[in-house]
Design a protein around this motif. Structure first.
Motif, PDB file in Angstrom:
ATOM      1  N   LYS A   1       1.195  -1.118  -0.229  1.00 20.91           N
ATOM      2  CA  LYS A   1       0.083   0.269   0.096  1.00 20.91           C
ATOM      3  C   LYS A   1       1.430   0.982  -0.297  1.00 20.91           C
ATOM      4  O   LYS A   1       1.720   1.375   0.830  1.00 20.91           O
ATOM      5  N   PHE A   2       0.612   2.048  -0.720  1.00 17.13           N
ATOM      6  CA  PHE A   2       1.485   3.010  -1.060  1.00 17.13           C
ATOM      7  C   PHE A   2       0.419   4.087  -0.280  1.00 17.13           C
ATOM      8  O   PHE A   2      -0.396   4.651  -0.504  1.00 17.13           O
TER       9      PHE A   2
ATOM     10  N   PHE B   1       5.876   4.411   0.380  1.00 21.48           N
ATOM     11  CA  PHE B   1       5.217   3.524   1.794  1.00 21.48           C
ATOM     12  C   PHE B   1       5.539   2.978   2.870  1.00 21.48           C
ATOM     13  O   PHE B   1       7.090   3.940   3.108  1.00 21.48           O
TER      14      PHE B   1
END
Length: 153
Positions: A110-111, A131
Motif C-alpha cells: 500500500k503506497f 510506502f
C-alpha cells in the motif's frame, strides 16, 4: 519470497561517495527481516536479538527492536502531496525505480504516495513513491533522468 529483488551484496569499498548509516526502530525483527531482506532484497549483515544490519544499496541501515518508537507522525505538503516528514530511501536509476514500483504493486504494498512524477517540467523533476515498512517507517524511492538533476534549482 518469490517477489524479492535479487539479493546481491551492493557494498563497494571504492564507492565515489561516502556511505551513510541509519538506525531506525522496528516493532518486530522477523517482519523487518522479511521486508528489508525479502521484499527489498537487502542483504543482511550482522545481527543480534535486538537489531539487524542491512546492506541498503551500499549503505548501512540498522533495524533496532524498539516497538514504542515506530511509525511516522507528521506530514508536510510537497507538490500537492502530504509527504511523511520522517522518511528515508535511495535514488535509483529510472529503470530500477520502474522495476521496483511494479514489484511493490505486485506484492500488494500500500503506497502512502503512489508512484508518480513530481515537479513535472521543473528543475528537480523526479519519479517518486512512498510506502511504509511493517513498523510504519516511511520510505521514499526516487529517480531522476540525470544525476545533475538531484540538486538542481
Amino acid at each position: 519470497m518469490a517477489l524479492a529483488l535479487k539479493a546481491a551484496a551492493s557494498y563497494q569499498p571504492a564507492m565515489d561517495i561516502p556511505r551513510f548509516h541509519l538506525a531506525f526502530p522496528v516493532r518486530d525483527l522477523a517482519e523487518a527481516r522479511a521486508f528489508y531482506g525479502g521484499l527489498l532484497g537487502c542483504p543482511e549483515g550482522r545481527s543480534s536479538e535486538h537489531w539487524i544490519d542491512f546492506d541498503f544499496r551500499g549503505h548501512q541501515i540498522v533495524a533496532h527492536l524498539a516497538p514504542d518508537e515506530v511509525g511516522h507522525k507528521s506530514t508536510s505538503a510537497v507538490d500537492g502531496e502530504q509527504v511523511p516528514v520522517r522518511h528515508f530511501g535511495v535514488i535509483l536509476s529510472l529503470p530500477e525505480w520502474e522495476t521496483l514500483a511494479e514489484r511493490l504493486k505486485a506484492a500488494g504494498v500500500k503506497f502512502v504516495i503512489e508512484p508518480q512524477i513530481r515537479f513535472k517540467g521543473l528543475p528537480g523533476e523526479q519519479a517518486t513513491m512512498f510506502f511504509l515498512d511493517p513498523s510504519g517507517n516511511a520510505l521514499e524511492f526516487k529517480a531522476f533522468a540525470r544525476d545533475e538533476m538531484v540538486f538542481e534549482k
